[in-house]
Write a protein that holds these residues in place. Sequence first.
Motif, PDB file in Angstrom:
ATOM      1  N   VAL A 110      -2.307  52.302 -46.490  1.00  0.00           N
ATOM      2  CA  VAL A 110      -2.438  51.269 -47.540  1.00  0.00           C
ATOM      3  C   VAL A 110      -3.355  50.116 -47.115  1.00  0.00           C
ATOM      4  O   VAL A 110      -3.562  49.171 -47.877  1.00  0.00           O
ATOM      5  N   ALA A 111      -3.909  50.199 -45.886  1.00  0.00           N
ATOM      6  CA  ALA A 111      -4.751  49.103 -45.388  1.00  0.00           C
ATOM      7  C   ALA A 111      -6.032  48.997 -46.217  1.00  0.00           C
ATOM      8  O   ALA A 111      -6.680  50.025 -46.483  1.00  0.00           O
ATOM      9  N   PRO A 112      -6.412  47.785 -46.647  1.00  0.00           N
ATOM     10  CA  PRO A 112      -7.609  47.637 -47.483  1.00  0.00           C
ATOM     11  C   PRO A 112      -8.912  47.852 -46.715  1.00  0.00           C
ATOM     12  O   PRO A 112      -9.971  48.062 -47.320  1.00  0.00           O
ATOM     13  N   SER A 113      -8.877  47.767 -45.384  1.00  0.00           N
ATOM     14  CA  SER A 113     -10.061  48.013 -44.547  1.00  0.00           C
ATOM     15  C   SER A 113      -9.567  48.207 -43.124  1.00  0.00           C
ATOM     16  O   SER A 113      -8.353  48.255 -42.882  1.00  0.00           O
ATOM     17  N   ASN A 114     -10.499  48.323 -42.194  1.00  0.00           N
ATOM     18  CA  ASN A 114     -10.056  48.316 -40.790  1.00  0.00           C
ATOM     19  C   ASN A 114     -10.629  47.092 -40.061  1.00  0.00           C
ATOM     20  O   ASN A 114     -10.790  47.092 -38.856  1.00  0.00           O
ATOM     21  N   LEU A 115     -10.937  46.069 -40.865  1.00  0.00           N
ATOM     22  CA  LEU A 115     -11.437  44.821 -40.284  1.00  0.00           C
ATOM     23  C   LEU A 115     -10.245  43.908 -40.013  1.00  0.00           C
ATOM     24  O   LEU A 115      -9.517  43.524 -40.929  1.00  0.00           O
ATOM     25  N   SER A 116     -10.028  43.604 -38.729  1.00  0.00           N
ATOM     26  CA  SER A 116      -8.800  42.892 -38.358  1.00  0.00           C
ATOM     27  C   SER A 116      -9.098  41.487 -37.847  1.00  0.00           C
ATOM     28  O   SER A 116     -10.183  41.216 -37.322  1.00  0.00           O
ATOM     29  N   ILE A 117      -8.103  40.622 -38.015  1.00  0.00           N
ATOM     30  CA  ILE A 117      -8.186  39.265 -37.473  1.00  0.00           C
ATOM     31  C   ILE A 117      -7.829  39.347 -35.995  1.00  0.00           C
ATOM     32  O   ILE A 117      -6.894  40.032 -35.610  1.00  0.00           O
ATOM     33  N   ILE A 118      -8.577  38.628 -35.153  1.00  0.00           N
ATOM     34  CA  ILE A 118      -8.120  38.457 -33.778  1.00  0.00           C
ATOM     35  C   ILE A 118      -7.755  36.989 -33.584  1.00  0.00           C
ATOM     36  O   ILE A 118      -7.963  36.177 -34.482  1.00  0.00           O
ATOM     37  N   GLY A 119      -7.220  36.659 -32.427  1.00  0.00           N
ATOM     38  CA  GLY A 119      -6.555  35.371 -32.270  1.00  0.00           C
ATOM     39  C   GLY A 119      -7.408  34.119 -32.174  1.00  0.00           C
ATOM     40  O   GLY A 119      -7.200  33.266 -31.308  1.00  0.00           O
ATOM     41  N   ARG A 120      -8.383  33.951 -33.061  1.00  0.00           N
ATOM     42  CA  ARG A 120      -9.174  32.718 -33.145  1.00  0.00           C
ATOM     43  C   ARG A 120      -9.346  32.368 -34.623  1.00  0.00           C
ATOM     44  O   ARG A 120      -9.852  33.187 -35.391  1.00  0.00           O
TER      45      ARG A 120
END
Length: 289
Positions: free
Chosen positions: A198-208
């Motif tokens: 169900v993920a809309p993309s594989n672009l993820s937030i990292i910790g900044r």
Amino acid sequence: MTKPLRKAVVPVAGLGTRFLPATKAMAKEMLPVVDKPLIQYAIEEARAAGIEQFCLVTGRGKTAIVEHFDIAFELEATLRERGKPEALALLEAIQVEPGSMVTVRQQVPLGLGHAIWCARVFVGDDPFAILLPDDLILSDTPCLTQLADAYRETGGNVVAVTEVPHEHTNRYGILSIGRDDGRLVEVTGLVEKPEPDVAPSNLSIIGRYVLMPEVIGHLARMERGAGGEVQLTDAMAKLIGTQPFHGLRYEGRRFDCGGKVGFLEAQIAFALKRPDLADAVRSFLQNYK
Ligand code: G1P
């Protein structure tokens, strides 16, 4: 004109269960990569980006972190007496401006969103950065500097993003994206730890993150999200459409020091960048092929 970015919130209340027993009596943020604790990498990165005020969101058993940024009078006097200027310089470089670092306590572990909300008085009406010390980034330009530059360009909220393997979307905050110039992407939606199907993309937030203070109002509702926790991602999602919101594909390599493999890889990568260690490390690595 964007309001200058001078404040950073650094959550350090996590229990560090993935590093037990090492973290039984020690803060996980004090684990060293080569010879510097994770928290120091985060603070140095923030300073390089022009941050002048710090708020550490701490919890039980984290006092060593506060000590680390204080003056160690006896130790410094001893080093001075013994004529060890290099060691002394290392200690002096850690000190922060008097009064520039405050701590607040997150009394109960209700999630990252709750930790950030605990810093609401510090944040006030100003834009602020968030650095998650578990995410260590090796780059030519410090990652937060890249974000701060992007913030001056676009205004509003900017988060560091990277493509992750599709099967790992359930470990991260994931973006829905609009316009994308290959570096800056327009964020049209955010979801915390979606399953791959169900993920809309594989672009993820990292910790900044560079966030606008309005996010605090959304956190204050204490709505529970993924894992039953108050999620920062959910509160950020509510800003979309009301303020600019961008993802920045940063330049650099990120190591997930919240897990053993990422932490071990970071040791090697950072050691290989050190002129005093690189040759010796490269040479012993030959033994493990
Ligand atoms: C947190 C955030 C997540 C983000 C990640 C980056 O997750 O909730 O959105 O992608 O940090 O490291 P955590 O690692 O605390 O589970």
